[in-house]
Design an enzyme around this catalytic site. Structure first.
Site, mmCIF file in Angstrom:
data_model
loop_
_atom_site.group_PDB
_atom_site.id
_atom_site.type_symbol
_atom_site.label_atom_id
_atom_site.label_comp_id
_atom_site.label_asym_id
_atom_site.label_seq_id
_atom_site.Cartn_x
_atom_site.Cartn_y
_atom_site.Cartn_z
ATOM 1 N N TYR A 114 0.814 -1.220 0.000
ATOM 2 C CA TYR A 114 0.000 0.000 0.000
ATOM 3 C C TYR A 114 0.851 1.276 0.000
ATOM 4 C CZ TYR A 114 -4.468 -2.390 0.931
ATOM 5 O OH TYR A 114 -5.603 -3.157 0.846
ATOM 6 N N ASP A 174 -11.068 -10.271 5.071
ATOM 7 C CA ASP A 174 -12.397 -10.446 4.467
ATOM 8 C C ASP A 174 -12.771 -11.930 4.499
ATOM 9 O OD1 ASP A 174 -12.695 -7.739 3.888
ATOM 10 O OD2 ASP A 174 -13.487 -8.109 1.877
HETATM 11 C C1 IPM Z 1 -10.077 -2.267 4.452
HETATM 12 C C2 IPM Z 1 -10.482 -1.721 3.123
HETATM 13 C C3 IPM Z 1 -9.423 -0.742 2.634
HETATM 14 C C4 IPM Z 1 -8.091 -1.445 2.591
HETATM 15 C C5 IPM Z 1 -9.734 -0.113 1.271
HETATM 16 C C6 IPM Z 1 -11.098 0.508 1.275
HETATM 17 C C7 IPM Z 1 -8.673 0.822 0.801
HETATM 18 O O1 IPM Z 1 -10.673 -2.755 2.198
HETATM 19 O O2 IPM Z 1 -9.984 -1.489 5.402
HETATM 20 O O3 IPM Z 1 -9.865 -3.471 4.560
HETATM 21 O O4 IPM Z 1 -7.790 -2.114 1.599
HETATM 22 O O5 IPM Z 1 -7.341 -1.336 3.548
HETATM 23 MN MN MN Z 2 -10.507 -4.718 3.071
#
Ligand code: IPM
Ligand code: MN
Length: 353
Positions: free
Chosen positions: A138, A249
């Protein structure tokens, strides 16, 4: 009486709706406790703000939040503003700007929560992810060369610094030691021959100071499989930014769904405010319908209480979520109920007291 300053950024879509319930619960907690209370300051930043001003938050946004004891965030993103602009302009800017280098995400299957896995009982999924939250995949670094030409080349750099790896890995070892849990490092060193070979090395180096912590290292593909086939294998997990994003997720999917998944963006050194949020997005399709599940936000508010030094309240909040699931009280549609967002919050407050 201690008063905490809480910055509230409701954001977009269902963000404001679920945030209202988190604030309701924090006020209920302070009334029940009697030892502290909260002063909330709301910041109307997000996509609507962007469409009016050209920015997701004002230039001095970080400065304005800096003095708060913690930040509650709803959700960011709405059709009409490209995601990479809205997220980089607000959510990721806050995580980075306040050096919230730990993203702490519990993955815990409560009694009564729906689980798509066969033969898995509550208690058999009880993990906590320590996701690196400040760099890695990131980093936002890279290049876009020769756009719109046959020579077009795009480079997206992942940045793994010694400081960045060490501090998040150390945090995870400390957590595992404190809680007497195993620690799993998840990475992909067979394919990513610089960044993740380095991560493995740091994991081993730091680990020498924690001979009492039992560890395993898994490749991310195998880890994804084991989370489904044998979730008991995981207790404390430490991983990179992107892998942590994906696996949490997956973790939400096996532990009741996104409506129950909370996350804390922590600056463990407490130089800056930490930020607490549901990990679901802004769900534009549900915005304004009043049927969004606020329990993830409420759970995140519990993490906020834990961070401020009230672990018992964190425990009570998770117990109350579990009680609602077990007794099927006040649940929203995603969990098979028919309560509205605010009814869910009201039932929560009633059961808490
Ligand atoms: C999360 C979200 C974020 C991430 C996105 C919205 C940038 O998916 O908090 O998991 O990838 O960190
Ligand atoms: Mn996420």
């Amino acid at each position: 009486m201690k008063t905490y300053q809480i910055a509230v950024i409701p954001g977009d879509g269902i963000g404001p709706e679920v945030m209202r319930e988190a604030v309701k619960v924090l006020n209920a907690v302070s009334a029940l406790d009697g030892g502290f209370n909260f002063e909330f300051t709301e910041y109307p930043w997000g996509c609507e703000y962007y469409l009016k001003t050209g920015e997701m938050m004002p230039e001095d946004g970080l400065e304005r939040l800096k003095g708060s004891d913690a930040i509650l965030l709803g959700a960011v993103g709405y059709p009409g503003v490209p995601d990479h602009i809205s997220l980089r302009g607000l959510l990721l800017k806050l995580r980075r700007g306040f050096d919230q280098y730990v993203n702490l995400r519990p993955v815990k299957l409560l009694e009564g929560a729906p689980c798509p896995l066969k033969d898995v009982k509550p208690g058999e999924i009880d993990m906590v992810f320590v996701r690196e939250n400040s760099e890695g995949e990131y980093s936002g670094q890279g290049a876009w060369l020769y756009p719109d030409s046959p020579q077009e080349v795009v480079i997206q750099d992942a940045v793994f610094s010694r400081k960045g790896c060490e501090r998040v890995i150390r945090y995870a070892y400390e957590l595992a030691r404190r809680e007497g849990k195993t620690l799993t490092s998840i990475i992909k060193a067979n394919a990513l021959n610089y960044s993740m070979v380095f991560w493995d090395q740091v994991f081993e180096e730091v680990g020498r100071e924690y001979p009492d912590v039992e560890t395993q290292s898994l490749l991310v593909d195998a880890a994804a499989m084991f989370m489904i086939k044998n979730p008991k294998r995981f207790q404390v997990v430490v991983t990179s930014n992107l892998f942590g994003d994906i696996l949490t997720d997956l973790g939400a999917a096996i532990s009741g769904g996104m409506g129950l998944a909370a996350g804390a963006n922590l600056d463990p050194e407490r130089r800056y405010p930490s930020m607490f949020e549901p990990i679901h997005g802004s769900a534009p399709k549900h915005a304004g319908k009043g049927d969004a599940n606020p329990l993830a936000s409420i759970w995140a508010a519990g993490q906020l209480l834990d961070h401020l030094g009230y672990p018992d309240w964190y425990g009570k909040i998770v117990d109350t979520v579990e009680r609602m699931l077990k007794e099927k009280q006040g649940l929203t549609k995603d969990l098979g109920g028919s309560a509205s967002t605010s009814e869910c919050g009201d039932v929560f407050v009633k059961l808490l007291g």
